[in-house]
Structure formats: structure tokens, C-alpha cells
Design an enzyme around this catalytic site. Structure first.
Site, PDB file in Angstrom:
ATOM      1  N   CYS A 210      34.491 111.016  15.962  1.00 27.19           N
ATOM      2  CA  CYS A 210      34.515 110.009  14.885  1.00 27.19           C
ATOM      3  C   CYS A 210      33.632 108.855  15.319  1.00 27.19           C
ATOM      4  O   CYS A 210      34.090 107.733  15.528  1.00 27.19           O
ATOM      5  CB  CYS A 210      35.935 109.531  14.625  1.00 27.19           C
ATOM      6  SG  CYS A 210      37.135 110.857  14.356  1.00 27.19           S
ATOM      7  N   ALA A 211      32.341 109.132  15.446  1.00 30.74           N
ATOM      8  CA  ALA A 211      31.425 108.209  16.129  1.00 30.74           C
ATOM      9  C   ALA A 211      31.136 106.948  15.343  1.00 30.74           C
ATOM     10  O   ALA A 211      30.811 105.910  15.924  1.00 30.74           O
ATOM     11  CB  ALA A 211      30.112 108.938  16.441  1.00 30.74           C
ATOM     12  N   GLY A 214      28.523 104.075  16.281  1.00 29.22           N
ATOM     13  CA  GLY A 214      28.125 104.396  17.644  1.00 29.22           C
ATOM     14  C   GLY A 214      28.482 103.441  18.749  1.00 29.22           C
ATOM     15  O   GLY A 214      27.962 103.565  19.858  1.00 29.22           O
ATOM     16  N   GLY A 215      29.407 102.504  18.527  1.00 29.59           N
ATOM     17  CA  GLY A 215      29.757 101.571  19.595  1.00 29.59           C
ATOM     18  C   GLY A 215      30.260 102.257  20.849  1.00 29.59           C
ATOM     19  O   GLY A 215      29.754 102.015  21.954  1.00 29.59           O
ATOM     20  N   LYS A 216      31.239 103.124  20.703  1.00 30.37           N
ATOM     21  CA  LYS A 216      31.778 103.821  21.872  1.00 30.37           C
ATOM     22  C   LYS A 216      30.842 104.943  22.320  1.00 30.37           C
ATOM     23  O   LYS A 216      30.809 105.295  23.503  1.00 30.37           O
ATOM     24  CB  LYS A 216      33.173 104.347  21.564  1.00 30.37           C
ATOM     25  CG  LYS A 216      34.171 103.225  21.280  1.00 30.37           C
ATOM     26  CD  LYS A 216      35.546 103.750  20.951  1.00 30.37           C
ATOM     27  CE  LYS A 216      36.475 102.597  20.589  1.00 30.37           C
ATOM     28  NZ  LYS A 216      36.099 101.959  19.307  1.00 30.37           N
ATOM     29  N   ASP A 234      30.345 112.506  12.570  1.00 35.47           N
ATOM     30  CA  ASP A 234      31.137 111.702  11.649  1.00 35.47           C
ATOM     31  C   ASP A 234      30.951 112.264  10.245  1.00 35.47           C
ATOM     32  O   ASP A 234      29.987 112.990   9.973  1.00 35.47           O
ATOM     33  CB  ASP A 234      30.705 110.228  11.688  1.00 35.47           C
ATOM     34  CG  ASP A 234      31.822 109.293  11.245  1.00 35.47           C
ATOM     35  OD1 ASP A 234      32.501 108.715  12.118  1.00 35.47           O
ATOM     36  OD2 ASP A 234      32.034 109.146  10.034  1.00 35.47           O
ATOM     37  N   ASP A 282      38.327 108.912  18.228  1.00 33.60           N
ATOM     38  CA  ASP A 282      38.599 107.512  17.900  1.00 33.60           C
ATOM     39  C   ASP A 282      38.862 107.481  16.396  1.00 33.60           C
ATOM     40  O   ASP A 282      37.987 107.179  15.600  1.00 33.60           O
ATOM     41  CB  ASP A 282      37.391 106.653  18.287  1.00 33.60           C
ATOM     42  CG  ASP A 282      37.610 105.177  18.023  1.00 33.60           C
ATOM     43  OD1 ASP A 282      38.778 104.769  17.868  1.00 33.60           O
ATOM     44  OD2 ASP A 282      36.614 104.429  17.934  1.00 33.60           O
ATOM     45  N   CYS A 335      42.811 102.061  16.835  1.00 31.26           N
ATOM     46  CA  CYS A 335      42.915 100.602  16.967  1.00 31.26           C
ATOM     47  C   CYS A 335      44.096 100.138  16.116  1.00 31.26           C
ATOM     48  O   CYS A 335      43.963  99.286  15.233  1.00 31.26           O
ATOM     49  CB  CYS A 335      41.614  99.903  16.579  1.00 31.26           C
ATOM     50  SG  CYS A 335      40.965 100.353  14.954  1.00 31.26           S
TER      51      CYS A 335
END
Length: 394
Positions: A210-211, A214-216, A234, A282, A335
Site C-alpha cells: 500500500c505504497a 511513497g514515503g515509507k 497501490d 501499511d 496509523c
């Protein structure tokens, strides 16, 4: 703008934000930016002051207020200067009428009471709505923490992440040279710890299921030393497309992006089935751990939407389980601080998948929470996250 005109502008914006929350429209930041784009007379101090009023009112109201005026009257109840702005002036709000009611104050929507993880005590709840710090992650591909600190003398080391820096509120980091050359990325310290907790290393094959933008994914690529294979997938084409400029700035070349069809993800991932060293899920969630940054998401969440998210999370875990090689790892993160999205979701997966055993994290962070670990604003000073990690035994 006069003080009264600023208050009236905040009232108008609150009405727009509330309407967008009811109808699934734009986020508060987007609405505020669009509002001032057509009001050139408002100076930078005016825009900051109005924005501050809007967010103060949003943080105060647990649920969508009856009106922007009612939300602002709630703030004014404890602020004589703000109350004085209801003066009926040409560009200001009308005077307060007899018996006019203010929106009630609160932290949680009533239907969410009792649904947070047992570790989140009532005393921790106010921290969910405090201002979030501005955290940076140092990109190992471009330099070291010391080099980033030297280039950003106003930054201090983040308390928990070995790659983290913290800047004063309001810093225009995207105008700074270290950001332009890819030495640093804006990323909450909790997200940094989550990425480090995956245990990615050079030459691995890693899937970020679940990109998003692209932060992670970028953090994982840096931990891999830009060596190996990193598949960023994604179902949102728009978010995936925003990743490319970030990859170029960060100096990352090992990432392949792949668009997935909802509920048909395994069809597009059949070539990597059973081959990944690490799969990160994520997952889309309620976002209750990010209320510090997006307090109006409390107004958008409903029991029906939460139920759909919980169902989607379970589905994504099942998809991810099919991608992990024997001996590989599956990492699940949300989160969210809600029990049903965190520990209950992880416990259900563990009970239904005997081939996956709970695995330790390569770093220590947060508090043990059932089958995973929990980060919270009150306890850790980060966004709220639940994270679990399993190893595939066969």
C-alpha cells in the site's frame, strides 16, 4: 483584514470544511488554500491568523458543528478578544444573539468512545489533538545525520529515530537545499521507526503493498542501500504517479511501481507470489493516530466507513500472506489507535494463519500491544501507529 473580518473568514471556511466532511470533499488545507487564492487582499499575517482560528475550532469540536458560527462561538466562550469580534461590523460576524448556542467541546466522537486500544488511557486523549512537530528523515543514500545537521543548524535530533531531525514549527523545509538535493525527507518519527522495524537490507526483495505516494517506500529503499528489488504497489494511480519525482530527488533506482485493481490484487502480483523477503502492509485506516495533523478526519469517520476499512485490512493481510517466501516477514501497520484496526486485526490474522509466527522487531519502539506494538502521541511524541510483524515458517 480587521480582527472581525478574520473571524468571519474563519466561520465561512468552517462551514466549507464541515460540508466537505459530510460529502467526502476536499481536506481542510485544500479548502483554505482555495479560499485565499480568490482573496488576494488577505496578507500573509491574515492567512496565518485565519488558518489558526479554523484549526483551533476544528480541534475543539469532536463532531461536525451545527455551523461554522457555532464552532467559532465555542472558541469565543473562553476568549474575550474573540468574542468582541462578533461586533456586526461590515465584514465581521453579527453580534451574538440571546440564547445563541455554541458548539460543544470534545475530543472523541461519541460513537468512538471505548473503541481505542486498551493502552490508550483517557489521560492520553488530549495529546491526539496537539500540534504535531515537523520531523525529517535523513536519507542514508545522500548523507549522514551529522551532515544534515550541519546543513540545517536549526534542527535538533529527534528523540527516538536514529535518522530523525526535528525543525521549529513553520520552517519552510522545501525551500532548503538539503531537501532539494534529497538529503532529507519530511516524515513523522513514527513512520521512520515503522520503516526501520521492517528490517529491510541490501539485496532483498521487498513489497510495499500500500505504497501510496511513497514515503515509507523511500525509507525502505534507503535501508536497502538502493540494492535489491523494491516493488511499490497501490490501487490509487494518482498517488503512485506522485512518487516518481520523489524517487529522482532521493537518488533511488530500485523501485518498480505497479497499479493494482481492488479485490484483484493477486492477479497483478502473480509473478511475485511466495517470493518476497518482506511485505509491508501499511493499510488504509481510520487515521485516528494522525489527528494532530488532520483533526477534521474525526468529522469524516463513520461506523460504516470504519467497518469497510477493517474488512479491507483483513483482505490486504490475506493478499500479503500469499507473497511472502518461507522464512520471510510480513509487517502490518496502521496509523490508527483503534483496537479493531490494530491488535484485534493482528490477533485474528495470527489465529487464522498457522504458518505465520509472531516475530521480534530489529529495533525497539513503542509499547507491547497484544500481537504488536503501539506508538502514541502522548507516550512517544509521534503519530499513533499499531505495528505487527510475523515470519512465514513455510
Amino acid at each position: 483584514m480587521t480582527p472581525s473580518a478574520r473571524v468571519q473568514a474563519a466561520i465561512e471556511l468552517l462551514d466549507q470544511v464541515a460540508a466537505a466532511a459530510k460529502g467526502g470533499g476536499a481536506a481542510a488545507d485544500t479548502i483554505i488554500a482555495a479560499y485565499f487564492k480568490t482573496r488576494r487582499y488577505a496578507g500573509s499575517k491574515d492567512r496565518r491568523a485565519v488558518r489558526e482560528l479554523v484549526y483551533r475550532a476544528i480541534r475543539r469540536c469532536a463532531e461536525i458543528p451545527a455551523s461554522g458560527r457555532a464552532a467559532m462561538l465555542g472558541l469565543a466562550a473562553d476568549d474575550p478578544d474573540l468574542l468582541a469580534a462578533f461586533d456586526g461590523s461590515p465584514h465581521g460576524p453579527a453580534p451574538v444573539g440571546d440564547g445563541e448556542e455554541a458548539a460543544p467541546a470534545g475530543i472523541l466522537p461519541a460513537w468512538l468512545v471505548g473503541r481505542f486500544d486498551p493502552l490508550v488511557a483517557d489521560a492520553e486523549l488530549p495529546a491526539l489533538l496537539e500540534r504535531a512537530p515537523l520531523d525529517l528523515r535523513v536519507n542514508r543514500l545522500k548523507g549522514t545525520l551529522d551532515e544534515a545537521r550541519a546543513a540545517l543548524p536549526q534542527a535538533i535530533p529527534a528523540p527516538l529515530s536514529p535518522l530523525g531531525l526535528r525543525l521549529p514549527e513553520g520552517t519552510q523545509v522545501e525551500q532548503a537545499e538539503p531537501w532539494r538535493v534529497g538529503l532529507v525527507e519530511v516524515q513523522d518519527e513514527g513512520s521512520q521507526l515503522l520503516a526501520l522495524g521492517c528490517g529491510a537490507r541490501a539485496a532483498m526483495f521487498v513489497v510495499d503493498l500500500c505504497a501510496g505516494a511513497g514515503g515509507k517506500t523511500l525509507a525502505l529503499a534507503a535501508e536497502m542501500g538502493n540494492e535489491g528489488r523494491l516493488l511499490a504497489a497501490d490501487t490509487d494511480r494518482g498517488r503512485l504517479s506522485r512518487m516518481r519525482p520523489r524517487l529522482e530527488r532521493a537518488g533511488v533506482s530500485v523501485i518498480e511501481t505497479r497499479l493494482l485493481d481492488p479485490n484483484r490484487e493477486l492477479e497483478a502480483l502473480s509473478d511475485v507470489r511466495g517470493g518476497a523477503d518482506i511485505v509491508l502492509v501499511d493499510a488504509p485506516c481510520s487515521g485516528t493516530g494522525t489527528w494532530r495533523r488532520n483533526p477534521e478526519t474525526r468529522w469524516r469517520l463513520t461506523p460504516e466507513r470504519l467497518a469497510r476499512l477493517v474488512k479491507l485490512q483483513a483482505h490486504l493481510l490475506d493478499v500479503a500472506a500469499e507473497l511472502v517466501r518461507p522464512g520471510g516477514f510480513l509487517v502490518y501497520a496502521v496509523c490508527s489507535l483503534l483496537e479493531e484496526e490494530g491488535r484485534a486485526q493482528a490477533e485474528a490474522f495470527g489465529a487464522s494463519r498457522s504458518a505465520f509466527v509472531s516475530a521480534h522487531f530489529p529495533i525497539e519502539f513503542g509499547r507491547p500491544a497484544g500481537a504488536g506494538r503501539l506508538l502514541t502521541p502522548a507516550n512517544d511524541g509521534t503519530d499513533g501507529f499499531f505495528v505487527a510483524r510475523w515470519q512465514a515458517t513455510c
